[in-house]
Design an enzyme around this catalytic site. Structure first.
Site, PDB file in Angstrom:
ATOM      1  N   HIS A   1       1.014  -1.076  -0.132  1.00 59.14           N
ATOM      2  CA  HIS A   1      -0.125  -0.105  -0.026  1.00 59.14           C
ATOM      3  C   HIS A   1       0.763   1.138   0.023  1.00 59.14           C
ATOM      4  O   HIS A   1       2.105   1.204   0.469  1.00 59.14           O
ATOM      5  CB  HIS A   1      -0.604   0.219   1.288  1.00 59.14           C
ATOM      6  CG  HIS A   1      -1.858  -0.994   1.289  1.00 59.14           C
ATOM      7  ND1 HIS A   1      -2.956  -1.081   2.083  1.00 59.14           N
ATOM      8  CD2 HIS A   1      -1.922  -2.264   0.533  1.00 59.14           C
ATOM      9  CE1 HIS A   1      -3.768  -2.143   1.853  1.00 59.14           C
ATOM     10  NE2 HIS A   1      -3.105  -3.100   0.792  1.00 59.14           N
TER      11      HIS A   1
ATOM     12  N   GLU B   1       1.208   3.809   1.876  1.00 56.64           N
ATOM     13  CA  GLU B   1       1.748   4.242   3.093  1.00 56.64           C
ATOM     14  C   GLU B   1       2.551   3.415   3.334  1.00 56.64           C
ATOM     15  O   GLU B   1       3.803   3.847   4.173  1.00 56.64           O
ATOM     16  CB  GLU B   1       0.551   4.561   4.283  1.00 56.64           C
ATOM     17  CG  GLU B   1      -0.435   5.229   4.068  1.00 56.64           C
ATOM     18  CD  GLU B   1      -1.619   4.819   3.023  1.00 56.64           C
ATOM     19  OE1 GLU B   1      -2.758   5.145   2.982  1.00 56.64           O
ATOM     20  OE2 GLU B   1      -1.630   3.712   2.413  1.00 56.64           O
TER      21      GLU B   1
END
Length: 164
Positions: free
Chosen positions: A59, A61
């Protein structure tokens, strides 16, 4: 005590995160991007690599934390702000907490993400995941940039429909 905010800098950082989500979409990945900042400076921008990297945990992040840690060491993340094009999931929220991020700002909400993408969902709000965190992590939504982030999600959904 909340730090004074520079709304034009916040807008710039979120625009970079949304642009990274567009780049992720163009590369064939899930449409999410994130920007890392501290003290009025952009430190890094990352995008989702789940599909092209064959890594379900890639992902935006998580990639941001991985990339900055690899280049600058783990301490480079302490006291930073992450601007995410979409509300971070529980995994990303935990990753940012353990990395020392102290503020998270997101544009598209989990409800927006679920509405646009459908499919499996783990609808635990970022604020709920981080509610009891010590040290505290400030979580904020960016209503002004939300429509732009949602538009990228909707483009992804349209591309996905065209492939079926």
């Amino acid at each position: 005590m909340a730090l004074p905010r520079d709304s034009s800098f916040d807008e710039e950082c979120m625009r970079l995160a949304i642009r990274a989500s567009e780049q992720a979409l163009e590369a064939g990945n899930m449409p999410f991007g994130a920007t890392l900042a501290r003290g009025g400076a952009v430190l890094h921008v990352a995008q989702n690599h789940q599909l092209t990297g064959a890594d379900l945990m890639a992902h935006a992040e998580v990639e941001l934390v991985r990339e900055v840690s690899a280049r600058h060491g783990a301490d480079a993340l302490k006291g930073t702000t992450v601007y995410a094009s979409g509300e971070p999931c529980a995994m990303c929220s935990g990753t940012m907490f353990w990395a020392g991020v102290t503020r998270v700002v997101f544009a598209a909400t989990q409800d927006d993400i679920i509405a646009a993408l459908g499919g499996a969902a783990l609808p635990i709000r970022t604020a709920a995941v981080l509610a009891e965190a010590e040290p505290a992590v400030l979580v904020e939504g960016d209503e002004q940039q939300r429509p732009a982030a949602v538009a990228v999600l909707q483009r992804f959904a349209q591309h996905a429909k065209g492939r079926t």
